[in-house]
Design an enzyme around this catalytic site. Structure first.
Site, PDB file in Angstrom:
ATOM      1  N   GLU A 343       0.795  -1.011  -0.027  1.00  8.01           N
ATOM      2  CA  GLU A 343      -0.111  -0.110   0.108  1.00  8.01           C
ATOM      3  C   GLU A 343       0.927   1.242   0.070  1.00  8.01           C
ATOM      4  O   GLU A 343       0.232   2.331  -0.120  1.00  8.01           O
ATOM      5  CB  GLU A 343      -1.028  -0.156   1.103  1.00  8.01           C
ATOM      6  CG  GLU A 343      -2.143  -1.030   1.197  1.00  8.01           C
ATOM      7  CD  GLU A 343      -1.873  -2.394   1.619  1.00  8.01           C
ATOM      8  OE1 GLU A 343      -0.513  -2.693   1.807  1.00  8.01           O
ATOM      9  OE2 GLU A 343      -2.554  -3.042   2.071  1.00  8.01           O
ATOM     10  N   LYS A 456      -1.401 -11.318  23.350  1.00 10.94           N
ATOM     11  CA  LYS A 456      -1.855 -10.421  24.179  1.00 10.94           C
ATOM     12  C   LYS A 456      -1.937 -11.241  25.599  1.00 10.94           C
ATOM     13  O   LYS A 456      -2.842 -11.964  25.906  1.00 10.94           O
ATOM     14  CB  LYS A 456      -3.335  -9.937  24.135  1.00 10.94           C
ATOM     15  CG  LYS A 456      -3.185  -8.830  22.900  1.00 10.94           C
ATOM     16  CD  LYS A 456      -4.540  -8.901  22.135  1.00 10.94           C
ATOM     17  CE  LYS A 456      -4.411  -8.066  20.623  1.00 10.94           C
ATOM     18  NZ  LYS A 456      -4.458  -9.064  19.612  1.00 10.94           N
ATOM     19  N   TRP A 461       1.339  -6.701  26.040  1.00 16.18           N
ATOM     20  CA  TRP A 461       1.717  -7.320  24.480  1.00 16.18           C
ATOM     21  C   TRP A 461       3.145  -7.819  24.908  1.00 16.18           C
ATOM     22  O   TRP A 461       4.186  -7.340  25.175  1.00 16.18           O
ATOM     23  CB  TRP A 461       1.566  -5.949  23.802  1.00 16.18           C
ATOM     24  CG  TRP A 461       0.213  -5.632  23.322  1.00 16.18           C
ATOM     25  CD1 TRP A 461      -0.970  -6.213  24.007  1.00 16.18           C
ATOM     26  CD2 TRP A 461      -0.105  -4.630  22.640  1.00 16.18           C
ATOM     27  NE1 TRP A 461      -1.904  -5.600  23.375  1.00 16.18           N
ATOM     28  CE2 TRP A 461      -1.549  -4.460  22.490  1.00 16.18           C
ATOM     29  CE3 TRP A 461       0.524  -3.619  21.904  1.00 16.18           C
ATOM     30  CZ2 TRP A 461      -2.182  -3.292  21.749  1.00 16.18           C
ATOM     31  CZ3 TRP A 461      -0.267  -2.647  21.020  1.00 16.18           C
ATOM     32  CH2 TRP A 461      -1.583  -2.560  21.361  1.00 16.18           C
TER      33      TRP A 461
HETATM   34  P1  AMP Z   1       3.727  -6.366   2.013  1.00 14.84           P
HETATM   35  O1  AMP Z   1       2.539  -5.781   1.770  1.00 14.84           O
HETATM   36  O2  AMP Z   1       3.421  -7.848   1.602  1.00 14.84           O
HETATM   37  O3  AMP Z   1       4.870  -5.963   1.500  1.00 14.84           O
HETATM   38  O4  AMP Z   1       3.688  -6.505   3.691  1.00 14.84           O
HETATM   39  C1  AMP Z   1       3.910  -5.552   4.377  1.00 14.84           C
HETATM   40  C2  AMP Z   1       4.064  -5.817   6.012  1.00 14.84           C
HETATM   41  O5  AMP Z   1       5.123  -6.540   6.166  1.00 14.84           O
HETATM   42  C3  AMP Z   1       3.850  -4.525   6.854  1.00 14.84           C
HETATM   43  O6  AMP Z   1       2.919  -4.267   7.108  1.00 14.84           O
HETATM   44  C4  AMP Z   1       5.001  -5.361   7.913  1.00 14.84           C
HETATM   45  O7  AMP Z   1       3.871  -5.864   8.659  1.00 14.84           O
HETATM   46  C5  AMP Z   1       5.939  -5.930   7.362  1.00 14.84           C
HETATM   47  N1  AMP Z   1       7.057  -5.415   7.561  1.00 14.84           N
HETATM   48  C6  AMP Z   1       7.666  -4.831   6.250  1.00 14.84           C
HETATM   49  N2  AMP Z   1       8.795  -4.340   6.610  1.00 14.84           N
HETATM   50  C7  AMP Z   1       9.149  -4.572   7.789  1.00 14.84           C
HETATM   51  C8  AMP Z   1      10.088  -4.402   8.775  1.00 14.84           C
HETATM   52  N3  AMP Z   1      11.142  -3.620   8.286  1.00 14.84           N
HETATM   53  N4  AMP Z   1       9.783  -4.537  10.224  1.00 14.84           N
HETATM   54  C9  AMP Z   1       8.928  -5.336  10.366  1.00 14.84           C
HETATM   55  N5  AMP Z   1       7.965  -5.722   9.649  1.00 14.84           N
HETATM   56  C10 AMP Z   1       7.932  -5.371   8.378  1.00 14.84           C
END
Ligand code: AMP
Length: 558
Positions: A343, A456, A461
Site C-alpha cells: 500500500e 496479548k 503485549w
Molecule cells: P507486504 O504488503 O506484503 O509487503 O507486507 C507489508 C508488511 O510487512 C508490513 O505491514 C509489515 O507488517 C511487514 N514489514 C515490512 N517491513 C518490515 C520491517 N522492516 N519490520 C517489520 N515488519 C515489516
C-alpha cells in the site's frame, strides 16, 4: 514533513512553472538517452545470462507498445504479468504503462484460486507469462473470461506447446513484427500505471493501483542518499520479485539513476545469486531476510565472500540482529533496514548509514539497523492509541501505525474498505497499516508486530517478531515462528515453533536457556515445538493463521 491540514488544499495563487507530468515512459527515455550503454543483466529461463543496454530495452519496449496497440489494447486496460525478474518483464513494465494501459503484476506463488480471483477481479485482457508459469493458467483458463490472449515470454525456439482457450502468442515473434519507433502518449500524471494485489493473509487479496506520478515520485525519493543511495555507478540487484510491489520500485529507480540493473530470474538460491554478484559486481541488493540468510549459509559453506556488495536492503520483515551482524562482520556490508508495504509503493522508511555510526559501538549501530529506519521526505508516519490520539515518540510506547504521503494508497482497487482510512482531529486522512509500532525520539520506527499477531498476555503485549528474532539468533535455529494461543489464566500465551538447521541437534532446554539471556522472563514461550517446515504466504511471510487454527487450544487441551 510540514503539511497543511487539508487533504487536498485549494490553489489560491498558481506558480508560473511548467507542469510537465511525471510519467513512467520518461524514465526509460531518460535512461536510453543519457545512459544508453548501461547494462541490464538477466538470468533467463533459457538457461543463460542475457545482457543488453537501456537503449535496447527502450527499443524493445516500444516494439511491445506497438504490438499492444495492434492487439487493440486501450488506455486503462489491465494487462497481467506472471513472470520472474527478467528483461522481458522489464519491457512489460515500460511498454504496458507507457501506452497508458495498466501493468498488473500477478504473484505466481499465490494459490490457484487466488490467481483466478485476481485475474477476474482485475479483468485482465492479456496475460504476459513466463513459459514456466503457463501450467498455472491451464486449470483455470475456462474461468478467465476477460482474457483474450496469452503471450508466452521465451525464445521462439523454446516455445512450449500451450493448450489454452484463447489466442496464444510467442513474445519474441509478437514484438519482432513491430517497429522500434513509437512516441509515448502524453498522459495525465494521475493516470493508473501498475496494479499489485496484497498477498491476502486475511480474506481475498486487495488491489493497489499506482499512478505514473506516485511511481516516479517514489523512485525520486528512494534513490536519494538517505534512502537507497542509487546513482549511475550503482549496480542494483533486486532479488525481491518484480511480481511483488514492482520489486520495490527497482526497475524504475535504476532507470532514473542510469544504474546497472541485475535481474536474477528464478535463481534465488545462494549459488545463482553469488554467480551474478561476481559477474556484474553488484554493490546493492534488495530482498527479504530469508533470501539473505540462505545466501550467507551458502557463502559460509563454500568459504566464499562477496566483496563488491556494500549494501543489503532488507524489508518485508524485521531485520534480525544475527543477519545485521553477519553481514557486517563477515562481509563488511551494511544491512539497510526498510519498512514498507504494498500500500506504500512500498518504500516508506529506511535506516541509511550515518557518519555518526563510525563512532558508535557495534551494539548501538546494530540497534539502529534492527529498527525500520526513518521516513523519507514525503512520507508521514504516526502512531495512535485506541482513542485515535497520537502516542509519544519515546521508543517504548506502542501505537497503531498510520501513514500518509503521495505514494500511499487512497483506496483499494474497486473495493473501498473504508475502515483502513482514518481521519484525525486535524482532518488529515491516514492509511491504517495494521502494524503496531514504536517511534523513538530520533524518529526511528520499529515495528512491534502485526496488530493481529501480537500476543496479548494478561493485558500486556508480547511481540511475536522480537521473540522470533531472539530465537533466530541461536545457531541451531533455521527459522522461528511465534503465535499467541489460548491460555485460561493469561488469555493468550506465546508458543514457539522452530525449524532446526539441517543435521543439527538442539533440545528445548537449550533453547530456553538461550532465550532467558535475550528476553524478559514473562515473554518465554509456554512451549517450544520443533517442526519440519513452517507455512509461508506467497510473498514468503510466515502464514501464522494456519498454525493458529491448528494450535489455538494447544495449551488448554494439554
Ligand atoms: P507486504 O504488503 O506484503 O509487503 O507486507 C507489508 C508488511 O510487512 C508490513 O505491514 C509489515 O507488517 C511487514 N514489514 C515490512 N517491513 C518490515 C520491517 N522492516 N519490520 C517489520 N515488519 C515489516
Amino acid at each position: 514533513m510540514p503539511t497543511s491540514n487539508a487533504n487536498s488544499p485549494a490553489i489560491t495563487h498558481a506558480g508560473n512553472m511548467m507542469t510537465q507530468p511525471l510519467l513512467i515512459s520518461d524514465l526509460i527515455d531518460y535512461a536510453a538517452a543519457h545512459h544508453g550503454n548501461q547494462s541490464i543483466y538477466s538470468r533467463r529461463l533459457e538457461g543463460d545470462i542475457h545482457r543488453y543496454t537501456y537503449r535496447d530495452a527502450q527499443a524493445r519496449s516500444k516494439q511491445l507498445a506497438n504490438a499492444l496497440i495492434a492487439l487493440g489494447v486501450q488506455q486503462g486496460d489491465r494487462i497481467g504479468t506472471l513472470a520472474w525478474n527478467g528483461y522481458r518483464h522489464f519491457e512489460c513494465y515500460y511498454g504496458i504503462s507507457g501506452i497508458g494501459a495498466i501493468c498488473h503484476t500477478i504473484n505466481p506463488r499465490l494459490y490457484q484460486e487466488q490467481i483466478q480471483y485476481i485475474i477476474q477481479h482485475a479483468q485482465d485482457s492479456y496475460l504476459f507469462v513466463d513459459a514456466c508459469f503457463v501450467s498455472l493458467l491451464e486449470p483455470i483458463a475456462q474461468q478467465l473470461s476477460s482474457v483474450k490472449g496469452v503471450v508466452v515470454m521465451i525464445d521462439a525456439e523454446h516455445m512450449p506447446k500451450v493448450d489454452l482457450p484463447c489466442d496464444v502468442f510467442n513474445y519474441e515473434t509478437l514484438i519482432s513484427e513491430h517497429s522500434t519507433e513509437f512516441i509515448w502518449p502524453s498522459l495525465s500524471p494521475d493516470c493508473a500505471a501498475c496494479l499489485c494485489y496484497t498477498s491476502g493473509t486475511t480474506g481475498n487479496p486487495k488491489g493497489v493501483l499506482y499512478s505514473h506520478q506516485s511511481t516516479v515520485l517514489h523512485a525520486y525519493a528512494s534513490r536519494n542518499p538517505d534512502a537507497l543511495n542509487i546513482g549511475r555507478d550503482s549496480v542494483l540487484m533486486p532479488v525481491v520479485p518484480m511480481y511483488h510491489v514492482c520489486a520495490w520500485g527497482a526497475p524504475y529507480i535504476a532507470a532514473m539513476a542510469g544504474a546497472k540493473l541485475v535481474l536474477p530470474g528464478s535463481g534465488m538460491e545462494g549459488e545463482d545469486l553469488h554467480e551474478l554478484i561476481e559477474l556484474a559486481q553488484v554493490d546493492i541488493m534488495l530482498g527479504v531476510p530469508t533470501v539473505w540468510l540462505r545466501l550467507l549459509d551458502y557463502l559460509d559453506s563454500k568459504n566464499l565472500k562477496m566483496p563488491s556488495v556494500k549494501t543489503v536492503g532488507v524489508g518485508g520483515a524485521a531485520s534480525p540482529r544475527a543477519l545485521v551482524e553477519a553481514l557486517d562482520k563477515k562481509h563488511n556490508a551494511y544491512l539497510l533496514p526498510i519498512w514498507g508495504m504494498t500500500e506504500t509503493s512500498p518504500l516508506a522508511t529506511l535506516g541509511a548509514p550515518t557518519k555518526a555510526m563510525a563512532n558508535m559501538s557495534d551494539d548501538e549501530r546494530y540497534r539502529i539497523q534492527t529498527t525500520a529506519g526513518k521516513p523519507m521526505f514525503g512520507i508521514e508516519i504516526e502512531i495512535f492509541d485506541d482513542d485515535n490520539q497520537p502516542v509519544i515518540h519515546d521508543g517504548e510506547s506502542r501505537g497503531f501505525l498510520r501513514v500518509r504521503g503521495p505514494w500511499v494508497l487512497q483506496r483499494y482497487y474497486l473495493d473501498d474498505k473504508p475502515e483502513s482510512f482514518i481521519t484525525d482531529e486535524q482532518g488529515r486522512t491516514w492509511f491504517d497499516t495494521g502494524d503496531i509500532a514504536v517511534i523513538d525520539a530520533d524518529s526511528y520506527l520499529k515495528i512491534v508486530d502485526r496488530a493481529k499477531d501480537v500476543v496479548k498476555s494478561g493485558g500486556e503485549w508480547i511481540s511475536s517478531i522480537d521473540l522470533e528474532n531472539a530465537a533466530q539468533g541461536h545457531d541451531a535455529v533455521a527459522e522461528a515462528c511465534v503465535i499467541g494461543v489460548k491460555h485460561e489464566q493469561w488469555d493468550e500465551r506465546p508458543l514457539l515453533f522452530i525449524v532446526k538447521q539441517p543435521s543439527v541437534e538442539v533440545s528445548k532446554e537449550e533453547i530456553y536457556a538461550y532465550l532467558t539471556t535475550k528476553v524478559a522472563k514473562w515473554w518465554l514461550p509456554d512451549d517450544i515445538i520443533f517442526i519440519k517446515e513452517l507455512p509461508h504466504t506467497a510473498t514468503g511471510k510466515l502464514q501464522k493463521r494456519t498454525l493458529r487454527d491448528e494450535y489455538f487450544l494447544y495449551l488448554v487441551n494439554r
